[in-house]
Design an enzyme around this catalytic site. Structure first.
Site, short mmCIF file in Angstrom:
data_model
loop_
_atom_site.label_atom_id
_atom_site.label_comp_id
_atom_site.label_asym_id
_atom_site.label_seq_id
_atom_site.Cartn_x
_atom_site.Cartn_y
_atom_site.Cartn_z
N ARG A 56 87.93 20.49 45.67
CA ARG A 56 88.46 19.67 44.57
C ARG A 56 87.77 18.30 44.55
O ARG A 56 87.43 17.76 43.52
CB ARG A 56 89.98 19.43 44.72
CG ARG A 56 90.85 20.64 44.90
CD ARG A 56 91.25 21.25 43.57
NE ARG A 56 90.19 22.01 42.97
CZ ARG A 56 89.76 23.20 43.42
NH1 ARG A 56 90.30 23.78 44.45
NH2 ARG A 56 88.77 23.83 42.81
N GLN A 86 100.78 12.47 37.93
CA GLN A 86 100.93 13.51 38.95
C GLN A 86 99.56 13.94 39.47
O GLN A 86 99.46 14.71 40.40
CB GLN A 86 101.64 14.73 38.35
CG GLN A 86 103.04 14.45 37.88
CD GLN A 86 103.56 15.56 37.00
OE1 GLN A 86 104.06 16.57 37.47
NE2 GLN A 86 103.43 15.42 35.71
N ASN A 87 98.52 13.42 38.82
CA ASN A 87 97.17 13.88 39.15
C ASN A 87 96.66 13.24 40.44
O ASN A 87 96.95 12.09 40.73
CB ASN A 87 96.20 13.58 38.01
CG ASN A 87 96.59 14.33 36.76
OD1 ASN A 87 97.39 15.27 36.83
ND2 ASN A 87 96.05 13.94 35.63
N HIS A 104 101.51 12.12 43.51
CA HIS A 104 101.16 13.20 44.43
C HIS A 104 99.95 12.88 45.30
O HIS A 104 99.30 13.79 45.81
CB HIS A 104 100.92 14.50 43.63
CG HIS A 104 102.15 15.00 42.95
ND1 HIS A 104 102.14 15.88 41.90
CD2 HIS A 104 103.47 14.74 43.19
CE1 HIS A 104 103.38 16.14 41.50
NE2 HIS A 104 104.20 15.45 42.26
N GLY A 170 99.94 16.09 28.87
CA GLY A 170 99.34 17.14 29.69
C GLY A 170 100.08 17.53 30.95
O GLY A 170 99.45 17.73 31.98
N THR A 171 101.39 17.66 30.85
CA THR A 171 102.12 18.19 32.01
C THR A 171 103.17 19.18 31.54
O THR A 171 103.83 18.96 30.52
CB THR A 171 102.79 17.06 32.84
OG1 THR A 171 103.64 17.67 33.83
CG2 THR A 171 103.60 16.09 32.01
P1 OAD Z 1 100.44 22.33 34.79
O1 OAD Z 1 99.27 23.22 34.97
O2 OAD Z 1 101.78 22.82 35.21
O3 OAD Z 1 100.58 21.92 33.24
C1 OAD Z 1 99.44 21.52 32.52
C2 OAD Z 1 99.88 21.09 31.14
O4 OAD Z 1 98.73 20.56 30.48
C3 OAD Z 1 100.43 22.22 30.27
O5 OAD Z 1 101.59 21.76 29.56
C4 OAD Z 1 99.27 22.50 29.31
O6 OAD Z 1 99.71 22.98 28.05
C5 OAD Z 1 98.66 21.12 29.18
N1 OAD Z 1 97.25 21.08 28.77
C6 OAD Z 1 96.27 21.99 28.97
N2 OAD Z 1 95.09 21.57 28.44
C7 OAD Z 1 95.33 20.34 27.91
C8 OAD Z 1 94.54 19.37 27.21
N3 OAD Z 1 93.23 19.56 26.98
N4 OAD Z 1 95.15 18.23 26.80
C9 OAD Z 1 96.47 18.01 27.02
N5 OAD Z 1 97.27 18.90 27.66
C10 OAD Z 1 96.71 20.04 28.09
O7 OAD Z 1 100.06 20.94 35.50
P2 OAD Z 1 100.98 19.71 35.88
O8 OAD Z 1 102.16 19.61 34.98
O9 OAD Z 1 100.09 18.54 36.04
O10 OAD Z 1 101.36 19.24 42.27
O11 OAD Z 1 101.46 20.15 37.33
C11 OAD Z 1 102.35 19.33 38.05
C12 OAD Z 1 102.10 19.47 39.52
O12 OAD Z 1 102.10 20.86 39.87
C13 OAD Z 1 100.73 19.00 39.98
O13 OAD Z 1 100.68 17.61 40.20
C14 OAD Z 1 100.52 19.78 41.24
C15 OAD Z 1 100.99 21.13 40.75
O14 OAD Z 1 101.43 22.01 41.71
C16 OAD Z 1 101.02 19.36 43.56
O15 OAD Z 1 100.01 19.92 43.94
C17 OAD Z 1 101.99 18.72 44.51
#
Ligand code: OAD
Length: 229
Positions: A56, A86-87, A104, A170-171
């Protein structure tokens, strides 16, 4: 200046070439989250966890902030912008944002596996088995894994409480405690959500959804915010 609080997730970095976690083709499709991103996984197979985060980090070294990261940095001209992310990438900082709180952890950091306060900036270098802290313990990524405490969540909640405008980008809002931050946003505060695939946010009565990728959605948001300065 009004305070603009922005909660970001992996979707904001997708257009910079970094994978999200739960979308089709996301990181958790190819990797078992509990093997590479949990404290128990670390105890079971340290080398696998180091390899996962080394990959990564190497990928991040070549990644550039996209239009969404840059747009948030530019908004500092008109708003007191506070980013809660969260990134574990550093693309908000690379874009020039000055107030970024990482929930995180961060890929460019290492910490002692026994004494968590011993932290080191490692840039984009790998952490190898046998790399030790000053007290002789194995180094690990400065990442908060599943099963570990999010030490910055209290500060993040304090920031969310003071929002004049709140934005989510984007979460999927499925990982707690980060997802719970939305409940700290004042009732009167306008809320905007940028995501091409809108997350289910039951608590967000007043949210306005911008169904777009982050790079395009930020332009729509800038237009809306021009009337809210
Ligand atoms: P997710 O993979 O769960 O969610 C990603 C989000 O981004 C979804 O709602 C997608 O629809 C959206 N998305 C995709 N492409 C996009 C774009 N080009 N522009 C805007 N949005 C877009 O990821 P997170 O919510 O970040 O934690 O995940 C949260 C946590 O889960 C992370 O920090 C990580 C993971 O496990 C740890 O590792 C502790």
């Amino acid at each position: 200046m009004k305070r603009l609080v922005v909660l970001t997730g992996s979707g904001i970095s997708s257009e910079s070439g970094l994978k999200t976690f739960r979308d089709a083709g996301g990181l958790w499709e190819d990797h078992d989250v509990m093997e590479v991103a949990s404290y128990d996984g670390w105890l079971r197979n340290r080398d696998l966890v180091l390899k996962f985060y080394n990959e990564r980090r190497a990928q991040l070294s070549a990644a550039l902030p996209n239009n969404a990261h840059k747009g948030l940095a530019e908004l500092e001209k008109h708003f007191d912008v506070r980013i809660i992310t969260q990134n574990v990438d550093n693309l908000h900082e690379k874009a020039g944002s000055s107030n970024v709180l990482h929930l995180h952890g961060i890929l460019t950091g290492a910490r002692c596996s026994e004494e968590p306060h011993l932290k080191y900036d490692i840039g984009y270098k790998p952490i190898l088995p046998g790399d030790k802290c000053e007290n002789g313990h194995q180094l690990r990524p400065d990442i908060v894994w599943f099963g570990e405490i999010v030490t910055t969540i209290g500060d993040a909640a304090d920031i969310a409480c003071t929002a004049d405008i709140f934005v989510v980008i984007g979460t999927s809002l499925v990982v707690y405690p980060a997802a719970g931050l939305i409940h700290y946003v004042p009732d009167t505060c306008p809320v905007y959500v940028i995501d091409p695939d809108l997350p289910d946010i039951p608590g967000f009565r007043n949210a306005e959804f911008i169904k777009a990728k982050a790079g395009e959605g930020i332009e729509v948001l800038k237009g809306i915010l021009a009337n809210l300065r």
